[in-house]
Design a protein around this motif. Structure first.
Motif, short mmCIF file in Angstrom:
data_model
loop_
_atom_site.label_atom_id
_atom_site.label_comp_id
_atom_site.label_asym_id
_atom_site.label_seq_id
_atom_site.Cartn_x
_atom_site.Cartn_y
_atom_site.Cartn_z
N ASP A 23 -109.38 64.07 161.63
CA ASP A 23 -108.94 62.67 161.72
C ASP A 23 -110.07 61.69 161.39
O ASP A 23 -109.84 60.50 161.35
CB ASP A 23 -108.32 62.36 163.08
CG ASP A 23 -109.27 62.56 164.24
OD1 ASP A 23 -110.46 62.83 164.01
OD2 ASP A 23 -108.82 62.45 165.38
N LEU A 24 -111.27 62.20 161.13
CA LEU A 24 -112.39 61.33 160.79
C LEU A 24 -112.92 61.72 159.42
O LEU A 24 -113.24 62.89 159.19
CB LEU A 24 -113.51 61.42 161.83
CG LEU A 24 -114.66 60.45 161.61
CD1 LEU A 24 -114.21 59.02 161.93
CD2 LEU A 24 -115.85 60.83 162.46
N ALA A 25 -112.99 60.75 158.53
CA ALA A 25 -113.55 60.97 157.19
C ALA A 25 -114.76 60.07 157.01
O ALA A 25 -114.95 59.09 157.74
CB ALA A 25 -112.51 60.65 156.12
N ARG A 26 -115.56 60.40 156.03
CA ARG A 26 -116.60 59.50 155.57
C ARG A 26 -116.08 58.92 154.27
O ARG A 26 -115.74 59.67 153.35
CB ARG A 26 -117.91 60.23 155.37
CG ARG A 26 -118.61 60.47 156.71
CD ARG A 26 -119.20 61.86 156.78
NE ARG A 26 -119.63 62.18 158.13
CZ ARG A 26 -118.87 62.90 158.97
NH1 ARG A 26 -117.68 63.33 158.61
NH2 ARG A 26 -119.31 63.18 160.18
N ILE A 44 -114.53 56.68 159.17
CA ILE A 44 -113.27 55.97 159.37
C ILE A 44 -112.17 56.98 159.71
O ILE A 44 -112.14 58.09 159.18
CB ILE A 44 -112.90 55.12 158.13
CG1 ILE A 44 -111.76 54.17 158.43
CG2 ILE A 44 -112.65 55.99 156.92
CD1 ILE A 44 -111.60 53.06 157.38
N THR A 45 -111.28 56.59 160.61
CA THR A 45 -110.14 57.43 160.99
C THR A 45 -109.09 57.38 159.88
O THR A 45 -108.83 56.32 159.33
CB THR A 45 -109.53 56.95 162.32
OG1 THR A 45 -110.55 57.02 163.33
CG2 THR A 45 -108.35 57.80 162.74
N TYR A 46 -108.48 58.53 159.59
CA TYR A 46 -107.46 58.59 158.55
C TYR A 46 -106.21 59.29 159.06
O TYR A 46 -106.23 60.03 160.04
CB TYR A 46 -107.99 59.31 157.30
CG TYR A 46 -108.17 60.80 157.49
CD1 TYR A 46 -107.13 61.70 157.24
CD2 TYR A 46 -109.38 61.32 157.93
CE1 TYR A 46 -107.30 63.06 157.42
CE2 TYR A 46 -109.56 62.67 158.13
CZ TYR A 46 -108.52 63.54 157.87
OH TYR A 46 -108.69 64.89 158.06
N ALA A 47 -105.13 59.05 158.35
CA ALA A 47 -103.89 59.82 158.48
C ALA A 47 -103.54 60.24 157.06
O ALA A 47 -103.82 59.52 156.09
CB ALA A 47 -102.79 58.99 159.11
N HIS A 48 -102.90 61.37 156.93
CA HIS A 48 -102.65 61.93 155.61
C HIS A 48 -101.17 62.26 155.45
O HIS A 48 -100.54 62.77 156.37
CB HIS A 48 -103.50 63.20 155.45
CG HIS A 48 -103.23 63.97 154.22
ND1 HIS A 48 -102.55 65.16 154.22
CD2 HIS A 48 -103.54 63.72 152.93
CE1 HIS A 48 -102.48 65.62 152.99
NE2 HIS A 48 -103.06 64.76 152.18
N LYS A 73 -100.02 62.82 148.86
CA LYS A 73 -101.25 62.55 148.11
C LYS A 73 -101.94 61.27 148.59
O LYS A 73 -102.85 60.79 147.94
CB LYS A 73 -100.93 62.44 146.62
CG LYS A 73 -100.50 63.76 146.00
CD LYS A 73 -100.39 63.66 144.52
CE LYS A 73 -101.74 64.00 143.95
NZ LYS A 73 -101.80 64.08 142.51
N ALA A 74 -101.50 60.74 149.74
CA ALA A 74 -102.07 59.48 150.24
C ALA A 74 -102.80 59.70 151.57
O ALA A 74 -102.33 60.42 152.44
CB ALA A 74 -100.97 58.44 150.43
N PHE A 75 -103.95 59.05 151.67
CA PHE A 75 -104.71 58.97 152.92
C PHE A 75 -104.61 57.53 153.38
O PHE A 75 -104.87 56.60 152.60
CB PHE A 75 -106.18 59.34 152.69
CG PHE A 75 -106.38 60.80 152.41
CD1 PHE A 75 -106.86 61.64 153.41
CD2 PHE A 75 -106.10 61.34 151.17
CE1 PHE A 75 -107.05 62.99 153.16
CE2 PHE A 75 -106.29 62.69 150.91
CZ PHE A 75 -106.76 63.52 151.91
N TYR A 76 -104.24 57.31 154.65
CA TYR A 76 -104.02 55.97 155.17
C TYR A 76 -105.11 55.57 156.15
O TYR A 76 -105.58 56.40 156.93
CB TYR A 76 -102.65 55.87 155.86
CG TYR A 76 -101.51 56.05 154.89
CD1 TYR A 76 -101.13 55.02 154.04
CD2 TYR A 76 -100.82 57.25 154.82
CE1 TYR A 76 -100.09 55.18 153.15
CE2 TYR A 76 -99.77 57.42 153.93
CZ TYR A 76 -99.40 56.39 153.09
OH TYR A 76 -98.38 56.53 152.20
#
Length: 150
Positions: free
Chosen positions: A19-22, A36-40, A43-46
């Motif tokens: 849930d954490l990306a750079r 930054i926290t993401y949701a997937h 083909k989209a990362f939010y």
């Protein structure tokens, strides 16, 4: 230690578990990277953010990279790199996708903190400064390290 390429399915597993990306962006030849926290989904990362340097930079150069990792030790880790294009989800005209982004992000603990907290006090505004955006994936690759030799 042995380092190998990961399959697409392995990469997707790391992305799904995290849930954490750079988030890396670039402007004028200068790179910038932030957690930054993401949701997937597909083909989209939010993502969610407040206005600031990363948003300014991505608006001027929408090509970005994400790095997502699983770390067990210095000799056992997985790393996925995603390249893609930044796209804002405005409050008007993109409501369904913005709501979809929010619905995915709100399942993550403290999802708003990395994108919403600032190190200095911010002006209180009558208008919402919240920014939802996505990174539309162009490519995803990964590597894994394991102890021992192969």
């Amino acid at each position: 230690m042995f380092v190998r390429e990961m399959s697409r399915e392995e990469c997707q597993g790391v992305v799904a578990a995290g849930d954490l990306a750079r988030l890396a962006c670039c402007r004028g030849g200068q790179p910038y990277i932030v957690p930054i926290t993401y949701a997937h989904s597909g083909k989209a990362f939010y993502f969610f953010s407040m206005p600031g340097q990363k948003i300014d930079w991505m608006r001027s150069n929408p090509k970005v990279s994400l790095q997502i990792s699983e770390f067990a030790s210095n000799r056992r880790w997985k790393s996925v790199v995603v390249t893609g294009t930044y796209r804002e989800l405005p409050a008007q005209g993109c409501g369904n996708e913005r709501l979809h982004a929010w619905s995915l992000l709100q399942k993550k603990a403290n999802w708003w903190e990395p994108g919403g907290l600032k190190p200095v006090p911010q002006e209180i505004s009558g208008a919402s400064a919240h920014i939802f955006f996505c990174v539309e994936m162009d490519e995803m690759t990964g590597r894994a390290a394991c102890a021992g030799e192969q």
